[in-house]
Design a protein around this motif. Structure first.
Motif, PDB file in Angstrom:
ATOM      1  N   MET A 192       0.805  -1.309   0.039  1.00 52.44           N
ATOM      2  CA  MET A 192       0.170  -0.077   0.021  1.00 52.44           C
ATOM      3  C   MET A 192       0.778   1.366   0.072  1.00 52.44           C
ATOM      4  SD  MET A 192      -3.480  -0.759   2.261  1.00 52.44           S
ATOM      5  CE  MET A 192      -2.797  -0.581   3.949  1.00 52.44           C
ATOM      6  N   THR A 193       2.180   0.963   0.430  1.00 49.98           N
ATOM      7  CA  THR A 193       2.998   2.290   0.526  1.00 49.98           C
ATOM      8  C   THR A 193       3.221   2.712  -1.046  1.00 49.98           C
ATOM      9  OG1 THR A 193       4.177   1.203   2.404  1.00 49.98           O
ATOM     10  CG2 THR A 193       5.285   3.008   1.437  1.00 49.98           C
ATOM     11  N   LYS A 194       3.155   1.927  -1.986  1.00 51.39           N
ATOM     12  CA  LYS A 194       3.420   2.129  -3.429  1.00 51.39           C
ATOM     13  C   LYS A 194       2.524   3.264  -3.604  1.00 51.39           C
ATOM     14  CE  LYS A 194       5.308  -2.425  -5.180  1.00 51.39           C
ATOM     15  NZ  LYS A 194       5.380  -3.089  -4.019  1.00 51.39           N
ATOM     16  N   SER A 195       1.368   3.235  -3.339  1.00 52.48           N
ATOM     17  CA  SER A 195       0.272   4.131  -3.551  1.00 52.48           C
ATOM     18  C   SER A 195       0.674   5.342  -3.039  1.00 52.48           C
ATOM     19  CB  SER A 195      -1.071   3.432  -3.421  1.00 52.48           C
ATOM     20  OG  SER A 195      -1.422   2.139  -3.927  1.00 52.48           O
ATOM     21  N   VAL A 196       1.044   5.385  -1.749  1.00 52.26           N
ATOM     22  CA  VAL A 196       1.231   6.585  -1.169  1.00 52.26           C
ATOM     23  C   VAL A 196       2.727   7.163  -1.840  1.00 52.26           C
ATOM     24  CG1 VAL A 196       2.471   7.605   1.086  1.00 52.26           C
ATOM     25  CG2 VAL A 196       0.802   5.836   1.232  1.00 52.26           C
ATOM     26  N   LEU A 197       3.602   6.475  -2.460  1.00 56.67           N
ATOM     27  CA  LEU A 197       4.688   7.168  -2.960  1.00 56.67           C
ATOM     28  C   LEU A 197       4.056   7.607  -4.194  1.00 56.67           C
ATOM     29  CD1 LEU A 197       7.824   7.393  -3.513  1.00 56.67           C
ATOM     30  CD2 LEU A 197       7.544   5.084  -4.728  1.00 56.67           C
ATOM     31  N   ALA A 198       3.376   7.069  -4.846  1.00 58.80           N
ATOM     32  CA  ALA A 198       2.764   7.562  -6.188  1.00 58.80           C
ATOM     33  C   ALA A 198       1.933   8.905  -6.077  1.00 58.80           C
ATOM     34  CB  ALA A 198       1.776   6.756  -6.955  1.00 58.80           C
ATOM     35  N   LEU A 200       2.834  11.173  -4.284  1.00 57.62           N
ATOM     36  CA  LEU A 200       3.916  12.238  -3.968  1.00 57.62           C
ATOM     37  C   LEU A 200       4.185  12.726  -5.489  1.00 57.62           C
ATOM     38  CD1 LEU A 200       6.317  10.807  -1.536  1.00 57.62           C
ATOM     39  CD2 LEU A 200       4.363  12.235  -0.905  1.00 57.62           C
ATOM     40  N   TYR A 201       4.244  11.991  -6.408  1.00 61.76           N
ATOM     41  CA  TYR A 201       4.479  12.419  -7.715  1.00 61.76           C
ATOM     42  C   TYR A 201       3.053  13.289  -8.326  1.00 61.76           C
ATOM     43  CZ  TYR A 201       8.606  10.204  -8.684  1.00 61.76           C
ATOM     44  OH  TYR A 201      10.060   9.555  -8.537  1.00 61.76           O
ATOM     45  N   GLY A 202       1.906  12.760  -7.913  1.00 60.73           N
ATOM     46  CA  GLY A 202       0.665  13.486  -7.957  1.00 60.73           C
ATOM     47  C   GLY A 202       0.935  15.115  -7.727  1.00 60.73           C
ATOM     48  N   ILE A 203       1.491  15.195  -6.471  1.00 62.16           N
ATOM     49  CA  ILE A 203       1.609  16.544  -5.649  1.00 62.16           C
ATOM     50  C   ILE A 203       2.763  17.134  -6.483  1.00 62.16           C
ATOM     51  CG2 ILE A 203       2.608  17.602  -3.477  1.00 62.16           C
ATOM     52  CD1 ILE A 203       1.298  15.085  -2.019  1.00 62.16           C
ATOM     53  N   LEU A 204       3.851  16.325  -6.950  1.00 62.91           N
ATOM     54  CA  LEU A 204       4.893  17.336  -7.516  1.00 62.91           C
ATOM     55  C   LEU A 204       4.195  17.786  -8.930  1.00 62.91           C
ATOM     56  CD1 LEU A 204       8.289  15.345  -7.073  1.00 62.91           C
ATOM     57  CD2 LEU A 204       7.724  17.779  -6.291  1.00 62.91           C
ATOM     58  N   GLN A 205       3.321  17.053  -9.643  1.00 61.59           N
ATOM     59  CA  GLN A 205       2.942  17.420 -10.790  1.00 61.59           C
ATOM     60  C   GLN A 205       1.833  18.717 -10.752  1.00 61.59           C
ATOM     61  OE1 GLN A 205       2.538  15.012 -14.461  1.00 61.59           O
ATOM     62  NE2 GLN A 205       0.137  14.875 -14.298  1.00 61.59           N
ATOM     63  N   HIS A 206       0.980  18.436  -9.578  1.00 61.88           N
ATOM     64  CA  HIS A 206       0.144  19.765  -9.424  1.00 61.88           C
ATOM     65  C   HIS A 206       1.000  20.902  -8.878  1.00 61.88           C
ATOM     66  CE1 HIS A 206      -3.244  21.530  -7.675  1.00 61.88           C
ATOM     67  NE2 HIS A 206      -2.743  21.673  -6.464  1.00 61.88           N
ATOM     68  N   GLU A 311       3.598  17.919   2.613  1.00 59.65           N
ATOM     69  CA  GLU A 311       2.754  17.938   1.562  1.00 59.65           C
ATOM     70  C   GLU A 311       1.692  16.966   1.416  1.00 59.65           C
ATOM     71  OE1 GLU A 311       3.003  20.678  -0.168  1.00 59.65           O
ATOM     72  OE2 GLU A 311       5.102  21.412   0.501  1.00 59.65           O
ATOM     73  N   LEU A 312       1.775  16.002   2.339  1.00 57.73           N
ATOM     74  CA  LEU A 312       0.713  14.981   2.409  1.00 57.73           C
ATOM     75  C   LEU A 312       0.352  14.404   3.679  1.00 57.73           C
ATOM     76  CD1 LEU A 312      -1.141  12.917   1.009  1.00 57.73           C
ATOM     77  CD2 LEU A 312       0.820  11.219   0.617  1.00 57.73           C
ATOM     78  N   ILE A 313       1.366  13.482   4.286  1.00 59.15           N
ATOM     79  CA  ILE A 313       0.827  12.943   5.482  1.00 59.15           C
ATOM     80  C   ILE A 313       0.466  13.669   6.626  1.00 59.15           C
ATOM     81  CG2 ILE A 313       2.003  11.171   7.155  1.00 59.15           C
ATOM     82  CD1 ILE A 313       3.948  10.391   4.805  1.00 59.15           C
ATOM     83  N   ASP A 314       1.134  14.795   7.132  1.00 56.13           N
ATOM     84  CA  ASP A 314       0.757  15.414   8.008  1.00 56.13           C
ATOM     85  C   ASP A 314      -0.288  16.673   7.803  1.00 56.13           C
ATOM     86  OD1 ASP A 314       2.356  14.267  10.031  1.00 56.13           O
ATOM     87  OD2 ASP A 314       4.071  15.379   9.803  1.00 56.13           O
ATOM     88  N   LYS A 315      -0.416  16.849   6.495  1.00 56.90           N
ATOM     89  CA  LYS A 315      -1.446  18.065   5.973  1.00 56.90           C
ATOM     90  C   LYS A 315      -2.778  17.441   6.007  1.00 56.90           C
ATOM     91  CE  LYS A 315      -1.040  21.434   2.301  1.00 56.90           C
ATOM     92  NZ  LYS A 315      -0.330  21.812   1.025  1.00 56.90           N
ATOM     93  N   ILE A 316      -2.862  15.992   5.984  1.00 52.82           N
ATOM     94  CA  ILE A 316      -4.256  15.515   6.053  1.00 52.82           C
ATOM     95  C   ILE A 316      -4.454  14.959   7.268  1.00 52.82           C
ATOM     96  CG2 ILE A 316      -4.533  15.424   3.347  1.00 52.82           C
ATOM     97  CD1 ILE A 316      -4.205  12.238   3.841  1.00 52.82           C
ATOM     98  N   GLY A 317      -3.553  15.062   8.370  1.00 50.58           N
ATOM     99  CA  GLY A 317      -3.777  14.656   9.670  1.00 50.58           C
ATOM    100  C   GLY A 317      -3.503  13.144   9.921  1.00 50.58           C
ATOM    101  N   MET A 318      -2.360  12.391   9.083  1.00 53.94           N
ATOM    102  CA  MET A 318      -1.869  11.221   8.947  1.00 53.94           C
ATOM    103  C   MET A 318      -0.898  11.051   9.955  1.00 53.94           C
ATOM    104  SD  MET A 318      -2.561   9.563   5.226  1.00 53.94           S
ATOM    105  CE  MET A 318      -2.006   7.960   5.723  1.00 53.94           C
ATOM    106  N   PHE A 363      -3.666  17.269  -4.507  1.00 50.77           N
ATOM    107  CA  PHE A 363      -3.085  17.112  -6.040  1.00 50.77           C
ATOM    108  C   PHE A 363      -4.286  17.429  -6.917  1.00 50.77           C
ATOM    109  CE2 PHE A 363      -4.232  12.780  -3.893  1.00 50.77           C
ATOM    110  CZ  PHE A 363      -5.443  12.608  -4.658  1.00 50.77           C
ATOM    111  N   ASP A 364      -4.274  17.430  -8.225  1.00 50.42           N
ATOM    112  CA  ASP A 364      -5.130  18.102  -8.942  1.00 50.42           C
ATOM    113  C   ASP A 364      -6.166  16.762  -9.061  1.00 50.42           C
ATOM    114  OD1 ASP A 364      -5.709  19.913 -11.426  1.00 50.42           O
ATOM    115  OD2 ASP A 364      -6.167  18.071 -12.277  1.00 50.42           O
ATOM    116  N   PRO A 365      -7.535  17.062  -9.187  1.00 51.09           N
ATOM    117  CA  PRO A 365      -8.575  16.135  -9.278  1.00 51.09           C
ATOM    118  C   PRO A 365      -8.430  15.015 -10.383  1.00 51.09           C
ATOM    119  CG  PRO A 365      -9.559  18.229  -9.026  1.00 51.09           C
ATOM    120  CD  PRO A 365      -8.205  18.392  -9.075  1.00 51.09           C
TER     121      PRO A 365
END
Length: 447
Positions: A192-198, A200-206, A311-318, A363-365
């Motif tokens: 499931m970590t793979k999906s978290v990693l991906a 991060l690329y969505g965030i960079l692209q956004h 940019e992701l983990i703490d930003k959404i409270g994880m 990230f972008d919709p």
């Protein structure tokens, strides 16, 4: 004389067979002891479980049961051997998780650690960290929903379910825990970590810092056909690079996870087995290569360590999530992400809401559409570091369902047409845990 010759022949045959077994099996012992030490240390120091709980419940099956392991509290480490051989040590580092030390290797005297950006919110879960709202939806069949959870926990010895949670329309409507696990217990997500990693690329692209259709431009690749590989090829596991994802013996993936100091290089050094885009081949090495490329895309090692949390983990409270690193400080994006069941559900909810979290667009919709679009040659089972139901693998679940999946039955299911996120974690997968039956029973509770 004939009997002596016959006996001698059988002795020679026995020695040859024994030698062959030792030659093929002996190297596996280091993998077994390495896995055992690493898992024990991570479960104790990250998940807060007891040594006895891990040994009795996690390490009593298969080849792992051959190992003898123990926690060393004074050094926050664990060691394991198999038949007294191949001793391996795994050491916990605050902020970075547990690392398995290669033979004759010690931890560096100092190392960078991620800065966390944790701000607790009094809002009810999942938007904040308060108690979930006691919300009743008239259209939900709560009796059927409980039957669905009953199905997941019906046979503890076979199904080995540990946790489950169901979120509907941004509300927690059901959860269940067993075996010392609770809402705040970190669970290893494995792949499931793979999906978290991906993500991060969505965030960079956004953020306009990278485009997944670009090529990484690794210098060694410029000399051959690998120069045509794009980030998109890597995210979709269609780079064409050779890779053996076999956990039953010594393979590319087991050497990477249990013998390597730098896991980002294992896939990068492989040759092409076919042109990029011509074949789909699931590869944990590809995910760790992407982790290394992420590091190259950011300003310096500290920004790399901070980026996922800021940019992701703490930003959404994880706040329970921890991404473990290898000895060189690279996130093991293929396998070593820990989070509580509620926080894994938060991750699914971010995708259900197409990247929107509160007032922030993480990230972008369109990224949610991208990861959920089928990859060629995958049989409509795989998108971009997410698994899909587009081909109907789970016939009683909607075709628009996509999911983060991990070893031993870790799942975050995202079902847009039902406004659902379903999380299940445990130690067994199909057929011991009948995933389609679980999904059928839970989904039946919703209109």
């Amino acid at each position: 004389m004939k009997n002596r010759k016959r006996n001698l022949r059988w002795i020679v045959i026995f020695i040859l067979v024994l030698s062959a077994v030792c030659y093929t099996q002996y190297p596996k012992l280091s993998i077994i002891s390495g896995y055992t030490a690493k898992n024990l240390a991570s479960c104790v120091y990250i998940a807060g479980r007891t040594e006895a709980s891990v040994i009795d419940n996690d390490h009593k099956a298969g080849l792992i049961s051959l190992a003898t392991e123990q926690i060393n509290a004074t050094s926050t480490s664990a060691t394991a051997t198999v038949f007294g051989m191949h001793k391996r040590q795994a050491v916990y580092r605050e902020g970075l998780g547990v690392v398995l030390l290669p033979k004759d290797t010690e931890l560096p005297d100092s190392y960078l650690v991620p800065q966390r950006f944790q701000v607790s919110s009094a809002l009810p879960y999942p938007q904040g960290h308060g108690s979930p709202r006691d919300t009743v939806f008239p259209e939900v069949d709560y009796t059927q929903l409980q039957r669905g959870l009953d199905q997941a926990f019906a046979d503890p010895e076979k199904q080995r379910t540990r946790t489950a949670a169901v979120l509907y329309k941004n509300h927690l409507v059901a959860e269940r825990y067993t075996g010392g696990f609770g809402p705040q217990t970190p669970v290893l997500g494995w792949s499931m970590t793979k999906s978290v990693l991906a993500t991060l690329y969505g965030i960079l692209q956004h953020q306009g810092r990278l485009n997944v259709n670009e090529k990484p431009g690794l210098a060694p690749w410029e000399q051959d056909g690998r120069r045509e590989i794009t980030y998109d090829d890597l995210l979709r596991m269609q780079s064409g690079l050779s890779w053996e994802e076999d956990y039953g013996g010594i393979s590319d993936v087991t050497k990477m996870l249990f013998l390597s100091e730098d896991m980002t290089t294992s896939q990068a050094e492989q040759e092409l087995a076919g042109p990029p885009g011509s074949v789909w081949n699931y590869s944990s090495g590809t995910s760790n290569l992407l982790s290394g490329l992420l590091r190259k895309s950011l300003a310096d090692p500290q920004e790399y360590l901070d980026f996922p949390y800021r940019e992701l983990i703490d930003k959404i409270g994880m706040h329970s999530m921890l991404l473990e690193t290898d000895l060189k400080g690279n996130f093991v994006g293929s396998s070593y992400g820990w989070a509580s069941t509620r926080d894994w559900a938060r991750f699914g909810l971010l995708y259900l809401n197409r990247g929107k979290w509160g007032d922030s667009q993480i990230f972008d919709p369109s990224w949610a559409d991208y990861v959920a679009s089928p990859t060629a040659h995958s049989g409509q089972d795989y998108g971009a570091h997410f698994w899909l139901n587009a081909g109907g693998k789970y016939p009683d679940a909607p075709r628009d369902m996509y999911m983060a999946n991990g070893f031993e039955g870790q799942h975050v299911f995202i079902i847009p047409s039902k406004e659902l996120v379903i999380v299940r974690t445990g130690l067994a997968e199909d057929p011991d845990f009948e995933l389609n039956a679980f999904l059928r029973e839970v989904i039946a509770a919703f209109p």
